[in-house]
Design a protein around this motif. Sequence first.
Motif, PDB file in Angstrom:
ATOM      1  N   GLY A 401       0.823  -1.207   0.000  1.00 32.43           N
ATOM      2  CA  GLY A 401       0.000   0.000   0.000  1.00 32.43           C
ATOM      3  C   GLY A 401       0.856   1.255   0.000  1.00 32.43           C
ATOM      4  O   GLY A 401       0.479   2.284   0.560  1.00 32.43           O
ATOM      5  N   THR A 402       1.990   1.201  -0.655  1.00 34.75           N
ATOM      6  CA  THR A 402       2.974   2.281  -0.582  1.00 34.75           C
ATOM      7  C   THR A 402       3.287   2.836  -1.962  1.00 34.75           C
ATOM      8  O   THR A 402       3.290   2.117  -2.946  1.00 34.75           O
ATOM      9  CB  THR A 402       4.280   1.747   0.054  1.00 34.75           C
ATOM     10  N   THR A 403       3.543   4.115  -2.017  1.00 36.35           N
ATOM     11  CA  THR A 403       3.994   4.771  -3.239  1.00 36.35           C
ATOM     12  C   THR A 403       5.493   4.996  -3.142  1.00 36.35           C
ATOM     13  O   THR A 403       5.993   5.403  -2.091  1.00 36.35           O
ATOM     14  CB  THR A 403       3.287   6.120  -3.434  1.00 36.35           C
ATOM     15  N   LEU A 404       6.192   4.742  -4.218  1.00 34.54           N
ATOM     16  CA  LEU A 404       7.652   4.880  -4.211  1.00 34.54           C
ATOM     17  C   LEU A 404       8.081   6.077  -5.037  1.00 34.54           C
ATOM     18  O   LEU A 404       7.654   6.243  -6.174  1.00 34.54           O
ATOM     19  CB  LEU A 404       8.307   3.619  -4.781  1.00 34.54           C
ATOM     20  N   GLN A 405       8.900   6.902  -4.447  1.00 36.83           N
ATOM     21  CA  GLN A 405       9.563   7.971  -5.190  1.00 36.83           C
ATOM     22  C   GLN A 405      11.044   7.646  -5.195  1.00 36.83           C
ATOM     23  O   GLN A 405      11.687   7.592  -4.153  1.00 36.83           O
ATOM     24  CB  GLN A 405       9.314   9.325  -4.524  1.00 36.83           C
ATOM     25  N   LEU A 406      11.564   7.397  -6.373  1.00 40.46           N
ATOM     26  CA  LEU A 406      12.945   6.935  -6.479  1.00 40.46           C
ATOM     27  C   LEU A 406      13.865   8.120  -6.736  1.00 40.46           C
ATOM     28  O   LEU A 406      13.720   8.823  -7.727  1.00 40.46           O
ATOM     29  CB  LEU A 406      13.051   5.914  -7.622  1.00 40.46           C
ATOM     30  N   GLY A 407      14.786   8.348  -5.821  1.00 37.84           N
ATOM     31  CA  GLY A 407      15.728   9.448  -5.974  1.00 37.84           C
ATOM     32  C   GLY A 407      17.008   8.984  -6.650  1.00 37.84           C
ATOM     33  O   GLY A 407      17.362   7.808  -6.612  1.00 37.84           O
ATOM     34  N   TRP A 408      17.707   9.907  -7.270  1.00 41.39           N
ATOM     35  CA  TRP A 408      18.974   9.592  -7.921  1.00 41.39           C
ATOM     36  C   TRP A 408      20.085  10.330  -7.190  1.00 41.39           C
ATOM     37  O   TRP A 408      19.920  11.466  -6.737  1.00 41.39           O
ATOM     38  CB  TRP A 408      18.951  10.024  -9.382  1.00 41.39           C
ATOM     39  N   THR A 409      21.226   9.676  -7.061  1.00 41.33           N
ATOM     40  CA  THR A 409      22.368  10.320  -6.428  1.00 41.33           C
ATOM     41  C   THR A 409      23.634   9.930  -7.182  1.00 41.33           C
ATOM     42  O   THR A 409      23.728   8.806  -7.699  1.00 41.33           O
ATOM     43  CB  THR A 409      22.484   9.899  -4.945  1.00 41.33           C
ATOM     44  N   PRO A 410      24.600  10.831  -7.303  1.00 42.02           N
ATOM     45  CA  PRO A 410      25.862  10.470  -7.975  1.00 42.02           C
ATOM     46  C   PRO A 410      26.554   9.321  -7.247  1.00 42.02           C
ATOM     47  O   PRO A 410      26.393   9.147  -6.034  1.00 42.02           O
ATOM     48  CB  PRO A 410      26.679  11.770  -7.878  1.00 42.02           C
ATOM     49  N   ARG A 411      27.298   8.548  -7.989  1.00 41.80           N
ATOM     50  CA  ARG A 411      27.942   7.366  -7.415  1.00 41.80           C
ATOM     51  C   ARG A 411      28.842   7.716  -6.230  1.00 41.80           C
ATOM     52  O   ARG A 411      28.909   6.962  -5.247  1.00 41.80           O
ATOM     53  CB  ARG A 411      28.751   6.641  -8.501  1.00 41.80           C
ATOM     54  N   GLU A 412      29.506   8.875  -6.298  1.00 43.07           N
ATOM     55  CA  GLU A 412      30.398   9.233  -5.190  1.00 43.07           C
ATOM     56  C   GLU A 412      29.639   9.549  -3.903  1.00 43.07           C
ATOM     57  O   GLU A 412      30.231   9.600  -2.821  1.00 43.07           O
ATOM     58  CB  GLU A 412      31.283  10.421  -5.580  1.00 43.07           C
ATOM     59  N   GLN A 413      28.305   9.775  -4.004  1.00 44.64           N
ATOM     60  CA  GLN A 413      27.494  10.010  -2.815  1.00 44.64           C
ATOM     61  C   GLN A 413      26.705   8.765  -2.416  1.00 44.64           C
ATOM     62  O   GLN A 413      25.891   8.799  -1.502  1.00 44.64           O
ATOM     63  CB  GLN A 413      26.530  11.183  -3.056  1.00 44.64           C
ATOM     64  N   ASN A 414      26.947   7.674  -3.115  1.00 38.47           N
ATOM     65  CA  ASN A 414      26.271   6.416  -2.802  1.00 38.47           C
ATOM     66  C   ASN A 414      27.313   5.324  -2.566  1.00 38.47           C
ATOM     67  O   ASN A 414      27.166   4.181  -2.975  1.00 38.47           O
ATOM     68  CB  ASN A 414      25.345   6.035  -3.970  1.00 38.47           C
ATOM     69  N   GLU A 415      28.370   5.722  -1.885  1.00 42.75           N
ATOM     70  CA  GLU A 415      29.532   4.851  -1.742  1.00 42.75           C
ATOM     71  C   GLU A 415      29.237   3.598  -0.926  1.00 42.75           C
ATOM     72  O   GLU A 415      29.801   2.534  -1.189  1.00 42.75           O
ATOM     73  CB  GLU A 415      30.685   5.628  -1.101  1.00 42.75           C
ATOM     74  N   GLU A 416      28.346   3.720   0.078  1.00 43.79           N
ATOM     75  CA  GLU A 416      28.061   2.556   0.924  1.00 43.79           C
ATOM     76  C   GLU A 416      27.394   1.443   0.115  1.00 43.79           C
ATOM     77  O   GLU A 416      27.793   0.281   0.214  1.00 43.79           O
ATOM     78  CB  GLU A 416      27.165   2.968   2.097  1.00 43.79           C
ATOM     79  N   ALA A 417      26.377   1.799  -0.670  1.00 43.84           N
ATOM     80  CA  ALA A 417      25.713   0.799  -1.506  1.00 43.84           C
ATOM     81  C   ALA A 417      26.662   0.291  -2.581  1.00 43.84           C
ATOM     82  O   ALA A 417      26.632  -0.895  -2.943  1.00 43.84           O
ATOM     83  CB  ALA A 417      24.455   1.397  -2.140  1.00 43.84           C
ATOM     84  N   ASP A 418      27.512   1.185  -3.086  1.00 40.82           N
ATOM     85  CA  ASP A 418      28.494   0.792  -4.088  1.00 40.82           C
ATOM     86  C   ASP A 418      29.468  -0.235  -3.507  1.00 40.82           C
ATOM     87  O   ASP A 418      29.878  -1.184  -4.183  1.00 40.82           O
ATOM     88  CB  ASP A 418      29.239   2.038  -4.573  1.00 40.82           C
ATOM     89  N   ALA A 419      29.815  -0.062  -2.222  1.00 38.99           N
ATOM     90  CA  ALA A 419      30.724  -1.006  -1.564  1.00 38.99           C
ATOM     91  C   ALA A 419      30.090  -2.398  -1.476  1.00 38.99           C
ATOM     92  O   ALA A 419      30.778  -3.421  -1.635  1.00 38.99           O
ATOM     93  CB  ALA A 419      31.078  -0.505  -0.164  1.00 38.99           C
ATOM     94  N   LEU A 420      28.781  -2.444  -1.250  1.00 36.94           N
ATOM     95  CA  LEU A 420      28.100  -3.742  -1.154  1.00 36.94           C
ATOM     96  C   LEU A 420      28.154  -4.495  -2.472  1.00 36.94           C
ATOM     97  O   LEU A 420      28.256  -5.732  -2.485  1.00 36.94           O
ATOM     98  CB  LEU A 420      26.640  -3.532  -0.739  1.00 36.94           C
ATOM     99  N   THR A 421      28.086  -3.786  -3.590  1.00 31.53           N
ATOM    100  CA  THR A 421      28.157  -4.459  -4.893  1.00 31.53           C
ATOM    101  C   THR A 421      29.593  -4.857  -5.235  1.00 31.53           C
ATOM    102  O   THR A 421      29.809  -5.694  -6.108  1.00 31.53           O
ATOM    103  CB  THR A 421      27.591  -3.566  -6.004  1.00 31.53           C
ATOM    104  N   ASN A 422      30.555  -4.247  -4.546  1.00 26.23           N
ATOM    105  CA  ASN A 422      31.968  -4.625  -4.719  1.00 26.23           C
ATOM    106  C   ASN A 422      32.395  -5.668  -3.693  1.00 26.23           C
ATOM    107  O   ASN A 422      33.599  -5.936  -3.536  1.00 26.23           O
ATOM    108  CB  ASN A 422      32.856  -3.386  -4.601  1.00 26.23           C
TER     109      ASN A 422
END
Length: 482
Positions: A401-422
């Motif tokens: 029952g939720t609406t999603l608003q997907l935000g975008w961020t440059p890769r250098e500001q998403n380093e934690e999630a980037d680390a998980l994929t590495n």
Amino acid sequence: IIHDATHEVMINHRIRVRDRMRFPGVDDLEAMVRQMKADHAANPAVRLLMKYDVSRAHKLVPVKEQDWPLMAFSLERPEEVFMHTVGAFGFGSAAYWWQRVAAAVTRLAHYLSAGAYELYHLLFADDGLLGAHGADCWRRILYWFFVMDVVEVPITWKKVAGGARLGWIGYEADIQHYLKGIGDSKVAWVLGWIKEVKDEGSILGSRMRSALGRLSFVAGALVQVRPFLGVIFAWTSRLQPGGFHQVPMAVQIELEIIKVEITRRPLTEPRPLPKKVGELFRVDAKAEGDLVVVGGWESFGGRATAEARWFSLKLTRKTAPWAYVKGEPFRVIASLELIATTIAVCIFGPGSQWRDSVGELVVQGFTDSLVNTHVIDHYMSTAFPLSVVLMELAVQLGELGTTLQLGWTPREQNEEADALTNLDFTLFNPDLRVRLELDELGFKVIPKIMEAATQLDSEIRLEKDKRKKGMEHHDKNSAKKP
């Protein structure tokens, strides 16, 4: 603009109007129902909807005599010349000027009442809808009909209707239970057409395109249907209008899902105005060679990575064969970003604090893919496999029952999630890792349709290649001619 006969006869068809006409649609109807619900919550009272139709609306606009020759025409006898003196059906300019006349009448009614008889008024071409709330709702509506009668707007009275639930331009509004969507007749048409397609197994190309237009109209009112049109659009675009075509299994499956959704919820509650609760999670995807990794962490409440739940999942040709349909997985990176978002919704949604605020919030995730922000906004895509992943996400969000608003961020500001994929987990607590395989997430759509959609996409791409080679061969032969 005097003569813009763009339809069929193609006279002055290159005219481009800068101040285009704006018509209310289902979003405006939804806003009206939502606001009337708020009015009733603040002051419980009776409410009423009434619709009307303006007779010969385009012919109500007089044209200056000096411009009559610009609208002249002849029939079988060329010596006889006829001239329109008013706007006529088929002239784009007639609708253009009728819109301005109708706007003037609407403003006049507002000005004359000085706010005393305000109500909600939607006008699509010559189809009007009035909505009023309060003990004097009948007086407000009667006043508006009175003003239109004074200025001699011809109402087709046999089409005037009213009540707490009313159909308008194909949509349905219910201000007793505060719902919007499609009416019984539209539901019956969709179900009947789907049954006919299923029974026959094939369809004429031109008829499929016409039906898709009507399905798109339905999807305008029912957001949950919209993602399931992507594959159908992709298939329909390659059909020959005059030929019969076998309906692919992927399209048949999607039509069955649309049938279920329309039967289950032909009317839905208006979406509340967004109430942002802040960032909920961050995700990322990585595709290098055959290695595909998706990861994400729950950032809701500003928690640090060491205190957050997180996941990092490798996708293989066995668990996600669709990620390799275009050769290198990096070619479907937008789909991988979206599957990471879907996994985050499945993992972090159930039992979460923001899950308890059903229908009252916009959840915000952050990815590196700018493409997906537009896909989520429009809630549809014709690209494969992105379209199928979007269907899955839509179903999962619907269950929450939720609406999603997907935000975008440059890769250098998403380093934690980037680390998980590495596969770098040093910032995260291993005890808070959510360990699940893809087939354990309870996906509803991907297991049913992905294989059939893959086959359909392969056929579409093969046909595109044939057409491209055919055009290149034609161009080469043309170049040889003296």
